[in-house]
Design a protein around this motif. Structure first.
Motif, PDB file in Angstrom:
ATOM      1  N   UNK A  25      -8.285 -23.804   2.584  1.00 47.48           N
ATOM      2  CA  UNK A  25      -8.494 -25.233   2.817  1.00 47.48           C
ATOM      3  C   UNK A  25      -7.553 -25.748   3.899  1.00 47.48           C
ATOM      4  N   UNK A  26      -6.282 -25.361   3.808  1.00 44.30           N
ATOM      5  CA  UNK A  26      -5.306 -25.800   4.805  1.00 44.30           C
ATOM      6  C   UNK A  26      -5.669 -25.344   6.207  1.00 44.30           C
ATOM      7  N   UNK A  27      -6.137 -24.117   6.325  1.00 39.51           N
ATOM      8  CA  UNK A  27      -6.528 -23.599   7.635  1.00 39.51           C
ATOM      9  C   UNK A  27      -7.767 -24.313   8.157  1.00 39.51           C
ATOM     10  N   UNK A  28      -8.698 -24.605   7.282  1.00 36.10           N
ATOM     11  CA  UNK A  28      -9.898 -25.357   7.672  1.00 36.10           C
ATOM     12  C   UNK A  28      -9.503 -26.747   8.189  1.00 36.10           C
ATOM     13  N   UNK A  29      -8.601 -27.407   7.490  1.00 34.63           N
ATOM     14  CA  UNK A  29      -8.131 -28.723   7.916  1.00 34.63           C
ATOM     15  C   UNK A  29      -7.397 -28.645   9.251  1.00 34.63           C
ATOM     16  N   UNK A  30      -6.607 -27.581   9.437  1.00 37.19           N
ATOM     17  CA  UNK A  30      -5.886 -27.410  10.704  1.00 37.19           C
ATOM     18  C   UNK A  30      -6.865 -27.278  11.863  1.00 37.19           C
ATOM     19  N   UNK A  31      -7.905 -26.512  11.651  1.00 36.16           N
ATOM     20  CA  UNK A  31      -8.888 -26.318  12.707  1.00 36.16           C
ATOM     21  C   UNK A  31      -9.666 -27.600  13.004  1.00 36.16           C
ATOM     22  N   UNK A  32      -9.714 -28.500  12.036  1.00 36.39           N
ATOM     23  CA  UNK A  32     -10.355 -29.809  12.240  1.00 36.39           C
ATOM     24  C   UNK A  32      -9.366 -30.837  12.804  1.00 36.39           C
ATOM     25  N   UNK A  33      -8.145 -30.378  13.118  1.00 32.95           N
ATOM     26  CA  UNK A  33      -7.077 -31.238  13.644  1.00 32.95           C
ATOM     27  C   UNK A  33      -6.589 -32.278  12.639  1.00 32.95           C
ATOM     28  N   UNK A  34      -6.784 -32.016  11.357  1.00 34.71           N
ATOM     29  CA  UNK A  34      -6.233 -32.869  10.300  1.00 34.71           C
ATOM     30  C   UNK A  34      -4.889 -32.264   9.927  1.00 34.71           C
ATOM     31  N   UNK A  35      -3.940 -32.377  10.851  1.00 41.34           N
ATOM     32  CA  UNK A  35      -2.719 -31.588  10.800  1.00 41.34           C
ATOM     33  C   UNK A  35      -1.763 -31.975   9.672  1.00 41.34           C
ATOM     34  N   UNK A  61       0.637 -14.629   6.009  1.00 38.88           N
ATOM     35  CA  UNK A  61      -0.438 -15.268   6.764  1.00 38.88           C
ATOM     36  C   UNK A  61      -0.407 -16.783   6.575  1.00 38.88           C
ATOM     37  N   UNK A  62      -0.126 -17.238   5.364  1.00 41.71           N
ATOM     38  CA  UNK A  62      -0.039 -18.672   5.097  1.00 41.71           C
ATOM     39  C   UNK A  62       1.142 -19.282   5.851  1.00 41.71           C
ATOM     40  N   UNK A  63       2.276 -18.589   5.826  1.00 41.77           N
ATOM     41  CA  UNK A  63       3.434 -19.056   6.588  1.00 41.77           C
ATOM     42  C   UNK A  63       3.107 -19.118   8.078  1.00 41.77           C
ATOM     43  N   UNK A  64       2.422 -18.099   8.565  1.00 40.68           N
ATOM     44  CA  UNK A  64       2.047 -18.069   9.975  1.00 40.68           C
ATOM     45  C   UNK A  64       1.200 -19.289  10.330  1.00 40.68           C
ATOM     46  N   UNK A  65       0.194 -19.580   9.528  1.00 39.85           N
ATOM     47  CA  UNK A  65      -0.679 -20.716   9.818  1.00 39.85           C
ATOM     48  C   UNK A  65       0.062 -22.042   9.679  1.00 39.85           C
ATOM     49  N   UNK A  66       1.009 -22.108   8.744  1.00 37.86           N
ATOM     50  CA  UNK A  66       1.842 -23.300   8.628  1.00 37.86           C
ATOM     51  C   UNK A  66       2.688 -23.470   9.891  1.00 37.86           C
TER      52      UNK A  66
END
Length: 119
Positions: A25-35, A61-66
Motif C-alpha cells: 500500500x505504501x509503495x502504491x501511494x508513493x507511486x501516486x505521489x501521495x508521499x 525492501x520496505x526500508x529502501x522504499x521509505x
C-alpha cells in the motif's frame, strides 16, 4: 490494498503478512505521489518488521522504499540513513543481487547529493 490492510487488522494474520500488505500500500501511494501518506504507512510496516525481530529482504525492501519516499520529499539526511539501514540488512541476509545493486546506487546518489549541498 487499503481494504486488505484493514481486513488484516481484524483477523489473526501473521505480523509479516500485515507488514507486507502495508508495504504494498505504501509503495502504491508513493507511486501516486501521495508521499506523506506513503511515508506513514511504510514507517508502520518497518515497525512491524522490527517487532518480528529478524532481518529480512522484505524489511530491507520496505526500508529502501521509505528512503526513496523521503528523498522525494527532500528529506535527504533521513533518506540516506534509512537507505544505509536497508543496505546493511541486504549485506547480512540472502537478498537478490539486483536489490543490493539498487540499494548501493541509491546510497551513492544520496552521498553525492549531500556533498553537492555542502560545497
Amino acid at each position: 490494498l487499503r481494504q486488505a490492510v484493514e481486513m488484516q487488522k481484524t483477523v489473526n494474520t501473521p505480523a509479516e503478512s500485515k507488514a507486507n500488505a502495508m508495504h504494498a500500500l505504501g509503495e502504491c501511494l508513493r507511486q501516486q505521489q501521495k508521499l506523506e501518506e506513503s511515508e506513514q504507512i511504510l514507517r508502520q510496516a518497518v515497525q512491524i518488521f522490527t517487532t518480528v525481530g529478524r532481518p529480512s529482504e522484505a524489511k530491507a525492501n520496505t526500508l529502501h522504499n521509505l528512503g526513496v519516499c523521503l528523498h522525494q520529499q527532500q528529506k535527504h539526511d533521513e533518506a540516506e540513513q534509512i537507505l544505509r539501514q536497508a543496505l546493511e540488512i541486504a549485506t547480512t541476509v540472502n537478498v537478490s543481487a539486483q536489490f543490493k545493486a539498487r540499494s548501493k546506487w541509491h546510497c551513492l546518489l544520496f552521498y553525492c547529493l549531500v556533498l553537492c549541498c555542502i560545497a
